[in-house]
Design an enzyme around this catalytic site. Structure first.
Site, PDB file in Angstrom:
ATOM      1  N   VAL A 100      -6.391  60.304  50.679  1.00  0.00           N
ATOM      2  CA  VAL A 100      -5.529  60.236  51.095  1.00  0.00           C
ATOM      3  C   VAL A 100      -5.912  60.948  51.770  1.00  0.00           C
ATOM      4  CG1 VAL A 100      -4.270  60.119  48.564  1.00  0.00           C
ATOM      5  CG2 VAL A 100      -5.636  62.016  49.415  1.00  0.00           C
ATOM      6  N   HIS A 116      -3.075  55.802  46.900  1.00  0.00           N
ATOM      7  CA  HIS A 116      -2.444  56.889  46.244  1.00  0.00           C
ATOM      8  C   HIS A 116      -1.622  57.828  47.244  1.00  0.00           C
ATOM      9  CE1 HIS A 116      -6.171  56.383  43.016  1.00  0.00           C
ATOM     10  NE2 HIS A 116      -5.202  55.898  42.395  1.00  0.00           N
ATOM     11  N   CYS A 127      15.957  63.871  47.073  1.00  0.00           N
ATOM     12  CA  CYS A 127      17.012  62.730  47.903  1.00  0.00           C
ATOM     13  C   CYS A 127      16.033  62.246  48.301  1.00  0.00           C
ATOM     14  CB  CYS A 127      17.196  63.890  49.160  1.00  0.00           C
ATOM     15  SG  CYS A 127      16.305  64.609  50.049  1.00  0.00           S
ATOM     16  N   CYS A 176      13.147  71.947  50.116  1.00  0.00           N
ATOM     17  CA  CYS A 176      13.571  70.400  50.479  1.00  0.00           C
ATOM     18  C   CYS A 176      15.460  71.556  51.438  1.00  0.00           C
ATOM     19  CB  CYS A 176      14.104  69.240  49.309  1.00  0.00           C
ATOM     20  SG  CYS A 176      14.940  67.862  50.680  1.00  0.00           S
ATOM     21  N   CYS A 179      18.765  69.076  50.526  1.00  0.00           N
ATOM     22  CA  CYS A 179      18.928  69.199  49.574  1.00  0.00           C
ATOM     23  C   CYS A 179      18.767  70.041  48.501  1.00  0.00           C
ATOM     24  CB  CYS A 179      19.265  67.841  48.991  1.00  0.00           C
ATOM     25  SG  CYS A 179      17.177  67.220  47.810  1.00  0.00           S
ATOM     26  N   SER A 217     -16.266  53.929  46.502  1.00  0.00           N
ATOM     27  CA  SER A 217     -15.891  53.997  44.853  1.00  0.00           C
ATOM     28  C   SER A 217     -16.964  54.387  43.904  1.00  0.00           C
ATOM     29  CB  SER A 217     -14.506  53.323  45.312  1.00  0.00           C
ATOM     30  OG  SER A 217     -13.916  53.201  43.887  1.00  0.00           O
ATOM     31  N   ARG A 243     -22.489  54.910  46.690  1.00  0.00           N
ATOM     32  CA  ARG A 243     -24.472  55.838  46.490  1.00  0.00           C
ATOM     33  C   ARG A 243     -23.627  55.853  44.680  1.00  0.00           C
ATOM     34  NH1 ARG A 243     -26.638  61.410  48.275  1.00  0.00           N
ATOM     35  NH2 ARG A 243     -27.763  60.364  46.921  1.00  0.00           N
TER      36      ARG A 243
HETATM   37 ZN   LIG Z   1      16.109  66.269  49.288  1.00  0.00          ZN
END
Ligand SMILES: [Zn+2]
Length: 272
Positions: A100, A116, A127, A176, A179, A217, A243
């Site tokens: 990520v 991910h 929203c 947020c 909203c 991984s 590894r």
């Molecule tokens: Zn929002």
């Protein structure tokens, strides 16, 4: 040796890469499932805890605010660079990543599916507005001046939070701006699920593979392991560079037990 066998397995084939935390350890982002890293002091935050419990969100954002500068400053390493070069050379036709941290794109890869999600984005749960993590960092620091001192610097965990023992009650979480809804990093937490559209994109990438190349991984998490299992079912050869052993080893044609940058640099030199 194994790397030579790997090169021959990949030569002339459409390769899809499946990458994990081991790709980014050399960029200073710890691999919490690696063979040489100690277990974390606390288990990672769970999706439901984050959504349902404000005190867990306070804890998450407090630790995330401390850990984010290290994640944001991380630079791609030789593994990311090799995969980007292999993509530009037409060898790697797509990369499905469990990471990520955005480092594949920073290295120049463009055909990326972020299984991910990405820590660089924050999403409103109400929203669905997306805002940048950098913007949220500014708002968090402004709302929590007492927490913004550098003496909180600590080891950052892969999901961007940091091991930190402190009281979180006083931490102010930001909502947020559009909203007032709850903000969440646009990543899949433990116990959460990969969004349908992302999974569809990952399978579309997978379907182009003549070889599936797993890099860094341990395939512990099903969201990545399923591609190895599907490859085995469809007779698509699987090569694993990691590894230590992985859950996918029984399905692999070739396992290279190596630091990913060493193996990938050799592949890059041979095939680009
Ligand atoms: Zn929002």
């Amino acid at each position: 040796m194994a790397v030579e066998t790997l090169i021959e397995l990949l030569r002339g084939k459409r390769v899809v890469a499946l990458t994990g935390a081991g790709c980014s350890t050399e960029s200073g982002i710890p691999d919490y499932r690696g063979i040489d890293t100690p277990p974390r002091k606390r288990p990672p935050i769970q999706h439901r805890e984050f959504v349902d419990r404000p005190e867990w969100r306070r804890r998450y954002w407090a630790r995330s605010m401390i850990g984010w500068p290290k994640i944001a400053a991380a630079q791609p390493n030789a593994t990311h660079a090799a995969l980007a070069a292999l993509e530009h050379a037409g060898v790697v036709v797509g990369t499905i990543t469990q990471n990520v941290d955005g480092l594949h794109q920073a290295a120049g890869s463009t055909a990326i599916v972020e299984l991910h999600g990405a820590l660089a984005r924050v999403k409103c749960l109400a929203c669905e507005t997306i805002v940048s993590r950098a913007e949220i960092q500014q708002r968090l620091r402004a709302a929590n001046p007492a927490w913004s001192r550098d003496d909180h610097q600590n080891e950052a965990a892969p999901d961007g939070d940091a091991e930190l023992d402190a009281e979180y009650d006083a931490f102010v979480v930001v909502d947020c701006e559009a909203c007032g809804g709850t903000l969440m990093p646009d990543v899949v937490f433990f116990g959460g699920s990969v969004p349908r559209a992302t999974l569809d994109a990952a399978w579309a990438t997978f379907d182009r593979a003549e070889v599936l190349l797993v890099v860094g991984s341990s395939l512990t998490v099903f969201s990545g392991y399923r591609f190895v299992r599907r490859a085995a079912e469809h007779g698509v050869p699987v090569a694993i560079v990691n590894r230590g052993p992985t859950r996918g080893d029984p399905h692999a044609q070739l396992c290279v037990d190596a630091v990913s940058s060493t193996a990938l640099l050799a592949v890059q030199r041979a095939l680009t």
